[in-house]
Design an enzyme around this catalytic site. Structure first.
Site, PDB file in Angstrom:
ATOM      1  N   HIS A  83     -69.377   0.607  74.322  1.00 51.64           N
ATOM      2  CA  HIS A  83     -68.317   0.473  75.523  1.00 51.64           C
ATOM      3  C   HIS A  83     -68.333   1.277  76.678  1.00 51.64           C
ATOM      4  CE1 HIS A  83     -65.307  -1.404  72.238  1.00 51.64           C
ATOM      5  NE2 HIS A  83     -66.230  -2.301  72.443  1.00 51.64           N
TER       6      HIS A  83
ATOM      7  N   CYS B 290     -70.847   0.888  96.767  1.00 52.26           N
ATOM      8  CA  CYS B 290     -71.941   1.206  96.491  1.00 52.26           C
ATOM      9  C   CYS B 290     -72.702   1.596  97.871  1.00 52.26           C
ATOM     10  CB  CYS B 290     -73.143   0.019  95.875  1.00 52.26           C
ATOM     11  SG  CYS B 290     -74.581   0.629  95.331  1.00 52.26           S
TER      12      CYS B 290
ATOM     13  N   CYS C 227     -72.589   0.800  90.054  1.00 50.82           N
ATOM     14  CA  CYS C 227     -72.382  -0.536  90.805  1.00 50.82           C
ATOM     15  C   CYS C 227     -72.544  -1.865  90.005  1.00 50.82           C
ATOM     16  CB  CYS C 227     -73.570  -0.617  92.018  1.00 50.82           C
ATOM     17  SG  CYS C 227     -73.523  -2.129  92.904  1.00 50.82           S
TER      18      CYS C 227
ATOM     19  N   ILE D  42     -60.298  12.983  60.172  1.00 46.73           N
ATOM     20  CA  ILE D  42     -61.684  12.836  60.244  1.00 46.73           C
ATOM     21  C   ILE D  42     -62.119  14.315  59.999  1.00 46.73           C
ATOM     22  CG2 ILE D  42     -63.513  12.282  61.492  1.00 46.73           C
ATOM     23  CD1 ILE D  42     -61.748   9.750  62.507  1.00 46.73           C
TER      24      ILE D  42
HETATM   25  P1  NAD Z   1     -58.011   2.398  68.041  1.00 51.83           P
HETATM   26  O1  NAD Z   1     -57.011   3.278  68.752  1.00 51.83           O
HETATM   27  O2  NAD Z   1     -57.867   0.986  67.845  1.00 51.83           O
HETATM   28  O3  NAD Z   1     -58.118   2.902  66.501  1.00 51.83           O
HETATM   29  C1  NAD Z   1     -58.260   4.217  66.149  1.00 51.83           C
HETATM   30  C2  NAD Z   1     -57.908   4.466  64.805  1.00 51.83           C
HETATM   31  O4  NAD Z   1     -58.178   5.890  64.362  1.00 51.83           O
HETATM   32  C3  NAD Z   1     -56.523   4.317  64.253  1.00 51.83           C
HETATM   33  O5  NAD Z   1     -56.520   3.388  63.294  1.00 51.83           O
HETATM   34  C4  NAD Z   1     -56.053   5.692  63.959  1.00 51.83           C
HETATM   35  O6  NAD Z   1     -55.095   5.373  62.722  1.00 51.83           O
HETATM   36  C5  NAD Z   1     -57.144   6.440  63.522  1.00 51.83           C
HETATM   37  N1  NAD Z   1     -57.052   7.952  63.540  1.00 51.83           N
HETATM   38  C6  NAD Z   1     -56.710   8.465  64.944  1.00 51.83           C
HETATM   39  N2  NAD Z   1     -56.847   9.603  64.881  1.00 51.83           N
HETATM   40  C7  NAD Z   1     -57.466   9.950  63.513  1.00 51.83           C
HETATM   41  C8  NAD Z   1     -57.927  10.925  62.822  1.00 51.83           C
HETATM   42  N3  NAD Z   1     -57.710  12.484  63.510  1.00 51.83           N
HETATM   43  N4  NAD Z   1     -58.226  10.854  61.681  1.00 51.83           N
HETATM   44  C9  NAD Z   1     -58.378   9.876  61.021  1.00 51.83           C
HETATM   45  N5  NAD Z   1     -57.979   8.645  61.705  1.00 51.83           N
HETATM   46  C10 NAD Z   1     -57.593   8.603  62.963  1.00 51.83           C
HETATM   47  O7  NAD Z   1     -59.393   2.820  68.599  1.00 51.83           O
HETATM   48  P2  NAD Z   1     -60.913   1.892  68.336  1.00 51.83           P
HETATM   49  O8  NAD Z   1     -61.007   1.204  66.923  1.00 51.83           O
HETATM   50  O9  NAD Z   1     -61.904   2.963  68.900  1.00 51.83           O
HETATM   51  O10 NAD Z   1     -60.962   0.698  69.416  1.00 51.83           O
HETATM   52  C11 NAD Z   1     -60.305   0.786  70.775  1.00 51.83           C
HETATM   53  C12 NAD Z   1     -60.947   0.913  71.821  1.00 51.83           C
HETATM   54  O11 NAD Z   1     -60.612   2.338  72.230  1.00 51.83           O
HETATM   55  C13 NAD Z   1     -62.581   1.102  71.760  1.00 51.83           C
HETATM   56  O12 NAD Z   1     -63.256   0.117  72.377  1.00 51.83           O
HETATM   57  C14 NAD Z   1     -63.075   2.466  72.777  1.00 51.83           C
HETATM   58  O13 NAD Z   1     -63.602   2.029  73.697  1.00 51.83           O
HETATM   59  C15 NAD Z   1     -61.578   3.009  73.472  1.00 51.83           C
HETATM   60  N6  NAD Z   1     -61.168   4.105  73.345  1.00 51.83           N
HETATM   61  C16 NAD Z   1     -61.940   5.411  73.616  1.00 51.83           C
HETATM   62  C17 NAD Z   1     -61.517   6.639  73.520  1.00 51.83           C
HETATM   63  C18 NAD Z   1     -62.421   7.487  73.645  1.00 51.83           C
HETATM   64  O14 NAD Z   1     -63.674   7.463  74.390  1.00 51.83           O
HETATM   65  N7  NAD Z   1     -62.381   8.690  73.185  1.00 51.83           N
HETATM   66  C19 NAD Z   1     -60.198   6.954  73.562  1.00 51.83           C
HETATM   67  C20 NAD Z   1     -59.277   5.769  73.604  1.00 51.83           C
HETATM   68  C21 NAD Z   1     -59.857   4.545  73.356  1.00 51.83           C
END
Ligand code: NAD
Length: 257
Positions: A120, A153, A128, A237
């Site tokens: 992503h 750009c 750009c 995690i």
């Molecule tokens: P999501 O928010 O849909 O899911 C995150 C999952 O992680 C949830 O099920 C939640 O219960 C679990 N979770 C949160 N903290 C946790 C922890 N400490 N330990 C265990 N589990 C934990 O996110 P996704 O599946 O990545 O999809 C959504 C989109 O979010 C992605 O496409 C991404 O691009 C974007 N995103 C990215 C960031 C980042 O770069 N850090 C932050 C927010 C969203």
């Protein structure tokens, strides 16, 4: 045997590990995920790619979010979960990290840029949309905040957007192909912190499993693909992965060849 012990054993016996991460791996670094209570989507609506392209007001709002830190996904430091993944790389058993995150924290934890597949995109710089020239946020910040100038750009005058992939925007084809190749080459596919609902990224674990890899999901809530997994570990995690890939000895004690 406990789930934690099974996790450590399955990681220790794997030779070619693909790690797939979502926003959940970065919440312990202080970056909110999308779908948990208090997550990004509970505070603001996503700006669709088509809106960004079509409407100046959407572009202004997107840049306001970027420079106010509203989404909050830059400026954080890697946590125990990222470091455990980096130890798998040091041990020579990590094929690649496939990440949905845009925060750059796997690279910051020591996994080489070339081994991090960003499905992503990345929030740390801009591109750009016409000629793909890279622009640094530091150069765009002053003109936007002080003069309200929406980035364009410097080479071709095209629209400039952070290098993230927004809803409605085509996936980066090369990254998708690299992710699929890693899914087909691994013997263990380890999902850390993804709800596995955002497609096509969420199709990658299924591909690995159907090709014969073992599938492990570590998440604090159930995910859409738990039924497919060989092991589901419900927990935070950082501590779970710290225990499964300890700093000294244990699963990651071999050196990279
Ligand atoms: P999501 O928010 O849909 O899911 C995150 C999952 O992680 C949830 O099920 C939640 O219960 C679990 N979770 C949160 N903290 C946790 C922890 N400490 N330990 C265990 N589990 C934990 O996110 P996704 O599946 O990545 O999809 C959504 C989109 O979010 C992605 O496409 C991404 O691009 C974007 N995103 C990215 C960031 C980042 O770069 N850090 C932050 C927010 C969203």
């Amino acid at each position: 045997m406990s789930d934690a012990a099974r996790l450590a054993r399955m990681i220790a016996s794997a030779r070619r590990i693909a790690v797939f991460t979502g926003a959940g791996i970065s919440t312990e670094s202080g970056i909110p995920d999308f779908r948990s209570p208090g997550g990004v989507w509970s505070r603001m609506k996503p700006i669709w790619f088509q809106d960004f392209v079509a409407r100046e007001e959407s572009r202004r709002e997107a840049w306001r979010r970027t420079f106010s830190g509203a989404a909050g996904w830059t400026g954080a430091a890697p946590n125990a979960g990222h470091h455990a993944v980096a130890r798998l790389w040091e041990a020579g058993r990590l094929l690649a990290v496939i990440t949905q995150n845009v925060d750059g924290l796997h690279q910051a934890s020591g996994v080489p840029v070339g081994d991090v597949i960003e499905l992503h995109g990345a929030a740390g710089y801009a591109k750009c949309l016409t000629c793909e020239l890279r622009h640094e946020l530091a150069d765009l910040r002053g003109p936007f905040l002080e003069e309200g100038e929406i980035p364009a750009c410097r080479a071709c005058g095209g629209l400039v957007k952070t290098a993230t992939i927004s809803f409605g925007q085509p996936m980066p084809q090369e990254a998708m192909e690299q992710a699929q190749a890693a899914a087909l080459a691994c013997d263990l596919f380890l999902v850390l912190g993804s709800s596995l609902v955002v497609y096509p990224a969420a199709g990658v674990p299924t591909l690995a499993k159907r090709n014969g890899a073992r599938l492990i999901i570590v998440n604090r809530e159930p995910t859409d693909q738990d039924a497919l997994a060989d092991l589901v570990v419900a927990g935070e995690i950082g501590p779970v992965m710290q225990a499964a890939v300890p700093t000294h000895g244990g699963a990651a004690s071999a050196t990279r060849d």
